[in-house]
Design a protein around this motif. Structure first.
Motif, short mmCIF file in Angstrom:
data_model
loop_
_atom_site.label_atom_id
_atom_site.label_comp_id
_atom_site.label_asym_id
_atom_site.label_seq_id
_atom_site.Cartn_x
_atom_site.Cartn_y
_atom_site.Cartn_z
N SER A 31 0.74 -1.31 0.13
CA SER A 31 0.02 -0.02 -0.10
C SER A 31 1.02 1.24 -0.08
CB SER A 31 -1.06 -0.23 1.43
OG SER A 31 -0.36 0.06 2.44
N LEU A 32 2.16 1.16 0.39
CA LEU A 32 3.18 2.11 0.00
C LEU A 32 3.18 2.95 -1.16
CD1 LEU A 32 5.91 1.27 2.81
CD2 LEU A 32 4.11 3.08 3.02
N PRO A 33 2.99 4.19 -1.15
CA PRO A 33 3.51 4.97 -2.40
C PRO A 33 4.85 4.90 -2.97
CG PRO A 33 2.26 6.65 -0.99
CD PRO A 33 2.76 5.29 -0.01
N GLY A 34 5.08 4.70 -4.18
CA GLY A 34 6.47 4.76 -4.51
C GLY A 34 7.31 5.95 -4.33
N PHE A 35 8.41 5.76 -4.45
CA PHE A 35 9.21 6.80 -3.88
C PHE A 35 9.23 8.11 -4.64
CE2 PHE A 35 13.57 8.89 -4.05
CZ PHE A 35 13.94 9.26 -2.61
N ASP A 36 9.17 8.25 -5.94
CA ASP A 36 8.65 9.43 -6.77
C ASP A 36 7.41 10.14 -6.10
OD1 ASP A 36 11.05 9.10 -8.19
OD2 ASP A 36 10.02 8.06 -9.91
N ALA A 37 6.54 9.06 -5.97
CA ALA A 37 5.20 9.88 -5.26
C ALA A 37 5.36 10.44 -3.82
CB ALA A 37 4.12 8.76 -5.31
N LEU A 38 6.21 9.77 -3.02
CA LEU A 38 6.43 10.45 -1.94
C LEU A 38 7.27 11.84 -2.05
CD1 LEU A 38 7.18 7.12 0.38
CD2 LEU A 38 5.00 8.59 0.46
N LYS A 39 8.20 11.93 -3.05
CA LYS A 39 8.90 12.97 -3.23
C LYS A 39 7.86 14.41 -3.87
CE LYS A 39 12.59 12.90 -5.67
NZ LYS A 39 13.51 12.76 -6.71
N SER A 40 6.96 13.97 -4.10
CA SER A 40 6.00 15.09 -4.74
C SER A 40 5.85 16.16 -3.69
CB SER A 40 4.62 14.72 -5.11
OG SER A 40 3.88 14.24 -4.19
N SER A 41 5.61 17.44 -4.10
CA SER A 41 5.55 18.40 -3.16
C SER A 41 4.14 18.51 -2.37
CB SER A 41 5.68 19.72 -3.87
OG SER A 41 6.89 20.06 -4.58
N PRO A 42 4.32 18.62 -1.21
CA PRO A 42 2.80 18.74 -0.22
C PRO A 42 2.11 19.74 -0.49
CG PRO A 42 4.92 19.33 1.01
CD PRO A 42 5.48 18.94 -0.18
N ASN A 43 0.83 19.94 -0.05
CA ASN A 43 0.28 20.82 -0.53
C ASN A 43 0.48 22.10 0.37
OD1 ASN A 43 -1.66 19.36 -1.95
ND2 ASN A 43 -2.93 18.93 -0.40
N GLY A 44 0.31 23.25 -0.26
CA GLY A 44 0.71 24.69 0.29
C GLY A 44 1.89 25.21 -0.21
N GLN A 45 1.76 26.39 -0.69
CA GLN A 45 2.81 27.28 -1.31
C GLN A 45 3.66 27.89 -0.53
OE1 GLN A 45 1.99 29.54 -4.54
NE2 GLN A 45 3.95 29.14 -5.56
N MET A 46 5.10 27.86 -0.38
CA MET A 46 5.49 28.86 0.59
C MET A 46 6.15 30.08 -0.27
SD MET A 46 9.03 30.06 1.38
CE MET A 46 10.17 28.90 0.81
N ILE A 47 5.71 31.40 0.22
CA ILE A 47 6.17 32.44 -0.19
C ILE A 47 7.02 33.20 0.47
CG2 ILE A 47 5.34 34.38 -1.36
CD1 ILE A 47 2.74 33.10 -2.16
N ARG A 48 8.26 33.49 0.32
CA ARG A 48 8.99 34.42 1.02
C ARG A 48 9.24 35.84 0.42
NH1 ARG A 48 14.60 32.42 2.85
NH2 ARG A 48 15.15 32.72 0.77
N VAL A 49 8.74 36.87 1.17
CA VAL A 49 8.81 38.16 0.55
C VAL A 49 9.89 38.97 1.08
CG1 VAL A 49 7.37 40.25 0.66
CG2 VAL A 49 6.36 37.98 0.74
N HIS A 50 10.77 39.54 -0.04
CA HIS A 50 11.89 40.25 0.30
C HIS A 50 11.63 41.69 0.35
CE1 HIS A 50 14.62 36.53 -0.10
NE2 HIS A 50 13.33 36.08 -0.77
#
Length: 699
Positions: free
Chosen positions: A42-61
């Motif tokens: 049932s475990l996802p493959g390695f490439d699937a686990l590498k996929s970015s999680p939900n939620g985008q990080m934004i750093r403001v400079h």
């Protein structure tokens, strides 16, 4: 004999229990093996686990590169095992799971030691601690949660064994170091390195790796953004453990100076959130990227932002609010204050609020007049006028007859503004305002020339900035560049100078009028020791005070007033707003060369008026506003109201004398093509300062 039989029975029961135990153990192992096999499938493959999680990080400079705020979970660039510095993997394994390369996913020795410690602390409500391997932590982070129960712990063990069967040790470490939470909103070693040290994880030193490895135990407590001293203290423990485990030598340990590590905690100011609230929604129009972490480089200057906050807080009247927008010559927002305190009120009065601008709106009246042929020296008549039942009054309720446009603007003479609006057409004035960027609804009632249409501060500042740019359109912007964590540039601002709003000589004429208003008229408090052009604005019953002006390539607008629209005693555009403008601009232009305007300051017919008259104090001592009304008196329809409507229409009254128009020689002089000579149709030169001046209207 009986004793021997008893011993025999005990042995029999012992062996039976042993057999039962062995059978149960074997059954348990079989069940565990089956559970592990099922989990593996049932475990996802390695490439699937590498996929970015939900939620985008934004750093403001900020403009100098300083990170002013990080929004959303921070997921840095995914690093393969080979890209992660060896000091990072050694530090993590040493402090979190020193038998990582030997156990099958669960460490029996660690579990036994943890159980013994729990037994020693029995009765204290403690559970088994320190027994989880890196693989178990990975299973918990990806598939489970941090709630503690026997059932969850069993599932964790099963998943850890399955993960070890499906993935290599290198893959497990790669997943762990890219997904674990390191505090401060940072998930993964690259995000943590960028957040705490402002560089990618590929550049981590031993000391920095020790700091990050130490965060796993208690991310919130040891995070450098929370407590830099605690973070370095924990890193010292990590280095000691590494030396004890042989992962580094004692000489290497002694050579590490944790005090020299430069950590970069966030330096966000509450006031900067007004700016980020305005600028970040614009990303949707600039880029399509919705998943990768982004670095947003902005125009905000933190030094000027601090000066802007100080200028507003240091001058705003009690009980009132204040806002400020400052634009560079191309429209770059260098400072933006939306209120006195973001925490108590995030309502943005600089970009969202709509307020009447009062006489600051006369900018568009005079631009329309200049474009239609008037010049600063054109003669106009200050005499009573009624337009469709509306009769504007000057602040001192006096009329002085023939004056020039420069004087009328410098002292904000209402009757002249009304006549100019009628002459060029109120629709033309509204069109001019829209041309210069006013985005709110503009009415075309006669009273609109005195600023009865509500506007945004940022729009008004934009309009003045376009005049400062010699008629070339300026559009406020806050984003310089957007890039991914890998450095790929997704957007970069490009200056557009193609849109010309008015001819250069019209903008120069407007600047002529505005610098006179600052030097000798209602805006004298805005002087900063170098050329400044600007305009005051005060609305009915002193509900709003404005000053907007420019100098040395910086245009700044200031508004003050109450959110509930109530009057503010003593508020006038030439007082607190002008002083706030001056306080801020002295800092903003301090490192810029002095810039002169196309035309030098020309004194109006009246050089100076007393403060008590400039701000509406007639002879009887009663305070009035820019429409000539007592401060506490209601605005009657026969004078002005917020819509400019009237109760009893009357035929419009024409100006007492038709104005003289501009000739080509004045345009040539403004554009530097010749010497200034008054048009032949102009009356004799204005009286010198020593000559007696007539009674003066107030503005």
């Amino acid at each position: 004999m009986a004793k021997a039989q008893a011993v025999s029975r005990v042995r029999l029961w012992f062996f039976r229990l042993l057999k039962i135990g062995i059978a149960l153990g074997i059954a348990g192992l079989i069940m565990l093996a089956i559970a592990v096999v099922i989990a593996m499938q049932s475990l996802p493959g390695f490439d699937a686990l590498k996929s970015s999680p939900n939620g985008q990080m934004i750093r403001v400079h900020a403009a100098d590169g300083t990170v002013i705020v990080s929004l959303g979970p921070s997921y840095g660039r995914w690093l393969s095992y080979d890209q992660i510095p060896e000091v990072m993997t050694r530090a993590l394994v040493s402090v979190e799971d020193k038998r990582f390369y030997m156990h099958p996913g669960v460490d029996p020795i660690g579990m036994g030691r943890g159980a013994w410690r729990a037994f020693e602390r029995r009765g204290q409500g403690r559970r088994i601690e320190g027994a989880s391997t890196i693989t178990q932590q990975l299973a918990r982070n990806i598939f489970l949660n941090n709630s503690y129960s026997a059932g969850r712990k069993l599932r964790e063990i099963v998943l850890a064994l399955a993960i070890e069967r499906k993935f290599s040790k290198r893959e497990i470490l790669e997943l762990y170091l890219n997904k674990v939470y390191f505090g401060g909103g940072a998930y993964g070693v690259d995000a943590a390195s960028r957040k705490f040290f402002n560089h990618p994880a590929t550049e981590l030193s031993l000391a920095e790796a020790a700091i990050i490895a130490g965060l796993v135990k208690a991310p919130s407590h040891y995070s450098p953004t929370a407590d830099a001293e605690a973070a370095t203290g924990r890193a010292g423990v990590v280095l000691d453990v590494m030396a004890a485990n042989g992962d580094i030598s004692q000489a290497e340990r002694a050579a590490v100076d944790l005090g020299s590590v430069e950590m970069v905690p966030e330096k966000a100011q509450d006031s900067v959130r007004y700016f980020t609230d305005w600028v970040l929604p614009q990303l949707d129009d600039l880029i399509d990227e919705q998943e990768q972490p982004l670095d947003v480089y902005t125009t905000i200057d933190l030094r000027l932002q601090r000066a802007a906050v100080a200028a507003i807080k240091g001058n705003v009247p009690g009980g009132a609010q204040g806002a400020l927008v400052s634009l560079d010559r191309d429209g770059a927002v260098r400072a933006l204050v939306g209120g006195l305190d973001y925490i108590s009120s995030n309502y943005n009065r600089a970009t969202t609020a709509e307020r009447q601008p009062g006489s600051a709106f006369k900018l568009f009246v005079y631009l329309a007049a200049l474009e239609s042929g008037y010049s600063p020296d054109t003669r106009v008549n200050d005499s009573p006028v009624t337009i469709n039942g509306w009769s504007p009054r000057n602040d001192n309720r006096k009329n002085v007859g023939e004056i020039d446009v420069r004087t009328a603007f410098a002292y904000s003479v209402n009757t002249v503004a009304a006549k100019l609006g009628m002459e060029v057409g109120f629709a033309s004035v509204a069109d001019m305002a829209r041309r210069f960027g006013i985005s709110t609804t503009i009415n075309t009632h006669p009273s609109m020339v005195l600023g009865t249409s509500e506007v945004h501060l940022i729009d008004m500042t934009q309009a003045f900035a376009s005049v400062a740019r010699k008629g070339v359109a300026v559009r406020p912007y806050g984003i310089l560049k957007v890039a991914t964590a890998d450095g790929e540039v997704l957007y970069e601002h490009k200056d557009d100078t193609s849109r010309v709003l008015v001819a250069p000589w019209v903008a120069a004429g407007m600047t002529d009028l505005m610098q006179t208003a600052v030097n000798t008229g209602t805006g004298r408090n805005a002087q900063i020791g170098r050329p400044v052009a600007g305009k005051t604005g005060t609305t009915s019953s002193n509900k709003d005070g404005w000053f907007i002006g420019f100098s040395s390539g910086i245009t700044t607008g200031v508004w003050m007033g109450r959110d509930d629209g109530r009057a503010v005693g003593g508020l006038a555009g030439g007082r607190a707003p002008a002083r706030a403008f001056a306080n801020y601009m002295k800092v903003a232009v301090a490192n810029r060369p002095v810039e002169t305007f196309e035309t030098e300051v020309t004194l109006p017919e009246w050089q100076l008026e007393p403060d008590e008259e400039a701000y509406g104090q007639p002879d009887n001592g009663m305070m009035v506003d820019e429409n000539g009304l007592p401060l506490d008196a209601p605005v009657s329809a026969s004078e002005t109201d917020s819509t400019g409507e009237t109760e009893s229409p009357a035929p419009p009254a024409a100006p007492a004398e038709a104005p003289q128009r501009i000739d080509q020689r004045w345009i040539d002089e403004v554009l530097g093509r010749g010497q200034r000579t008054p048009p032949a149709s102009q009356p004799s030169p204005r009286p010198s300062p020593s000559q007696a001046a007539p009674a003066r209207p107030q503005g």
